[in-house]
Design an enzyme around this catalytic site. Structure first.
Site, mmCIF file in Angstrom:
data_model
loop_
_atom_site.group_PDB
_atom_site.id
_atom_site.type_symbol
_atom_site.label_atom_id
_atom_site.label_comp_id
_atom_site.label_asym_id
_atom_site.label_seq_id
_atom_site.Cartn_x
_atom_site.Cartn_y
_atom_site.Cartn_z
ATOM 1 N N LYS A 149 41.644 31.451 54.400
ATOM 2 C CA LYS A 149 42.443 30.232 54.619
ATOM 3 C C LYS A 149 43.489 30.509 55.693
ATOM 4 O O LYS A 149 44.137 31.566 55.658
ATOM 5 C CB LYS A 149 43.104 29.787 53.312
ATOM 6 C CG LYS A 149 44.013 28.563 53.487
ATOM 7 C CD LYS A 149 44.341 27.881 52.173
ATOM 8 C CE LYS A 149 45.411 28.522 51.349
ATOM 9 N NZ LYS A 149 46.714 28.675 52.014
ATOM 10 N N ASP A 157 49.093 33.783 49.942
ATOM 11 C CA ASP A 157 50.220 34.608 50.402
ATOM 12 C C ASP A 157 51.509 34.195 49.685
ATOM 13 O O ASP A 157 52.564 34.784 49.908
ATOM 14 C CB ASP A 157 50.360 34.571 51.925
ATOM 15 C CG ASP A 157 50.568 33.176 52.481
ATOM 16 O OD1 ASP A 157 50.625 32.212 51.693
ATOM 17 O OD2 ASP A 157 50.680 33.052 53.719
ATOM 18 N N SER A 158 51.402 33.223 48.763
ATOM 19 C CA SER A 158 52.516 32.945 47.842
ATOM 20 C C SER A 158 52.853 34.203 47.047
ATOM 21 O O SER A 158 53.921 34.284 46.443
ATOM 22 C CB SER A 158 52.146 31.803 46.889
ATOM 23 O OG SER A 158 50.894 32.029 46.287
ATOM 24 N N ASP A 193 44.112 34.193 51.653
ATOM 25 C CA ASP A 193 44.897 33.798 52.831
ATOM 26 C C ASP A 193 44.863 34.861 53.907
ATOM 27 O O ASP A 193 44.955 36.056 53.610
ATOM 28 C CB ASP A 193 46.374 33.589 52.430
ATOM 29 C CG ASP A 193 46.664 32.162 52.006
ATOM 30 O OD1 ASP A 193 45.962 31.250 52.479
ATOM 31 O OD2 ASP A 193 47.591 31.974 51.202
ATOM 32 N N GLU A 233 49.000 20.192 51.655
ATOM 33 C CA GLU A 233 50.162 20.514 50.804
ATOM 34 C C GLU A 233 51.325 19.566 51.079
ATOM 35 O O GLU A 233 51.715 19.361 52.240
ATOM 36 C CB GLU A 233 50.592 21.974 51.053
ATOM 37 C CG GLU A 233 51.811 22.371 50.224
ATOM 38 C CD GLU A 233 52.092 23.860 50.153
ATOM 39 O OE1 GLU A 233 51.283 24.657 50.685
ATOM 40 O OE2 GLU A 233 53.115 24.227 49.563
HETATM 41 O O1 KIV Z 1 49.704 30.787 49.137
HETATM 42 C C1 KIV Z 1 49.415 29.902 48.322
HETATM 43 O O2 KIV Z 1 49.514 30.060 47.105
HETATM 44 C C2 KIV Z 1 48.932 28.630 48.839
HETATM 45 C C3 KIV Z 1 48.819 27.476 47.881
HETATM 46 C C4 KIV Z 1 50.162 26.910 47.658
HETATM 47 C C5 KIV Z 1 47.852 26.458 48.337
HETATM 48 O O3 KIV Z 1 48.659 28.518 49.994
#
Ligand code: KIV
Length: 263
Positions: A112, A45-46, A84, A181
């Site tokens: 995740k 979700d980044s 995510d 993290e």
């Molecule tokens: O959303 C994402 O990219 C993440 C990574 C930073 C592990 O959760």
């Protein structure tokens, strides 16, 4: 590349073979990453920041994740694909089941979720339905308002013990992988040794079983203040393909992250 599944990753953990993971959000990069040898991709979700330009992951929706998961899966049919579950999309069991099914049907192998003991009942329920779940603790960007910023977690003894307890509770509940993290390297070492499932670190030192980076950080595209744990692998490697290969090599050899890129 041969098809990667959860047993492949578990075997690597058991044999202490380190592995590299990366985020991806589209077909072209996913294909390039798979061809360069990346075994694990996260549709993170980044994307709220890297693709949509927001200042956090909070605006990301399940529909966004479905869309990007489909694109990434087309580009990388053989990688182990984690997606995510976004902000507030998994706090009730029926909601978690509904949204997980959409994401798995889009092509993810695993979902995740961010959080600790508050998620034990959700992890148990998803696992009872044979869904592979990855936990995410330490710095959890979906809780950014509560955490008051993107800061290293688990620096005090109390904070570190809380993170260890969260990791153990999640493993007992049924997660099959854990992302840690922004925690001190010494803490992630303890957790990686105590858990039998693969642990992937980001800003968590080099003792974890795997490493993950956001693709824009790895390719030096991210503007603004550079995060301590990120490294631009494109800088000295000429092409994106070579940068990814250098990243994979450095992770496998335990060269990245070094002390300079750890807490
Ligand atoms: O959303 C994402 O990219 C993440 C990574 C930073 C592990 O959760």
């Amino acid at each position: 590349m041969t098809y990667i599944n959860i047993s492949t990753l578990q075997n690597w953990k058991n044999k202490k073979n380190k592995f590299a993971a990366i985020t991806a959000y589209d077909f072209s990069f996913a294909r390039l990453f798979e061809n360069a040898g990346i075994p694990v991709i996260l549709v993170g979700d980044s994307l709220g920041m890297t693709i949509q330009g927001h200042d956090s992951t909070i605006p990301v929706t399940v529909k966004n994740i479905e869309y990007h998961t489909k694109a990434v899966r087309k580009g990388a049919p053989n990688v182990f694909l984690i997606s995510d579950l976004p902000f507030m999309s998994y706090y009730e069991i029926s909601q978690a089941l509904k949204n997980t099914s959409k994401i798995i049907q889009s092509g993810a192998n695993m979902v995740k979720i961010e959080g600790g003991k508050n998620l034990v009942h959700i992890v148990k329920e998803l696992s009872n339905h044979s869904i592979l779940v990855c936990g995410h603790i330490g710095l959890t960007p979906q809780y950014i308002n509560f955490l008051s910023g993107y800061k290293i977690q688990g620096k005090t003894e109390k904070g570190a013990n809380k993170i260890i307890e969260e990791a153990l509770s999640l493993e007992e509940a049924g997660i099959k992988m854990l992302v840690l993290e922004c925690v001190p390297a010494i803490l992630s070492k303890k957790i990686t040794e105590r858990l039998s499932i693969p642990v992937i670190g980001i800003g968590a030192g080099n003792h974890t079983d795997g490493q993950i980076l956001v693709m824009q950080d790895l390719l030096g595209i991210t503007e603004g203040k550079k995060l301590k744990f990120t490294k631009n692998f494109l800088l000295n490697n000429g092409s994106i393909q070579n940068a990814i290969k250098a990243y994979i090599h450095s992770v496998k050899q335990g060269i990245f992250p070094d002390k300079k890129h750890s807490f």
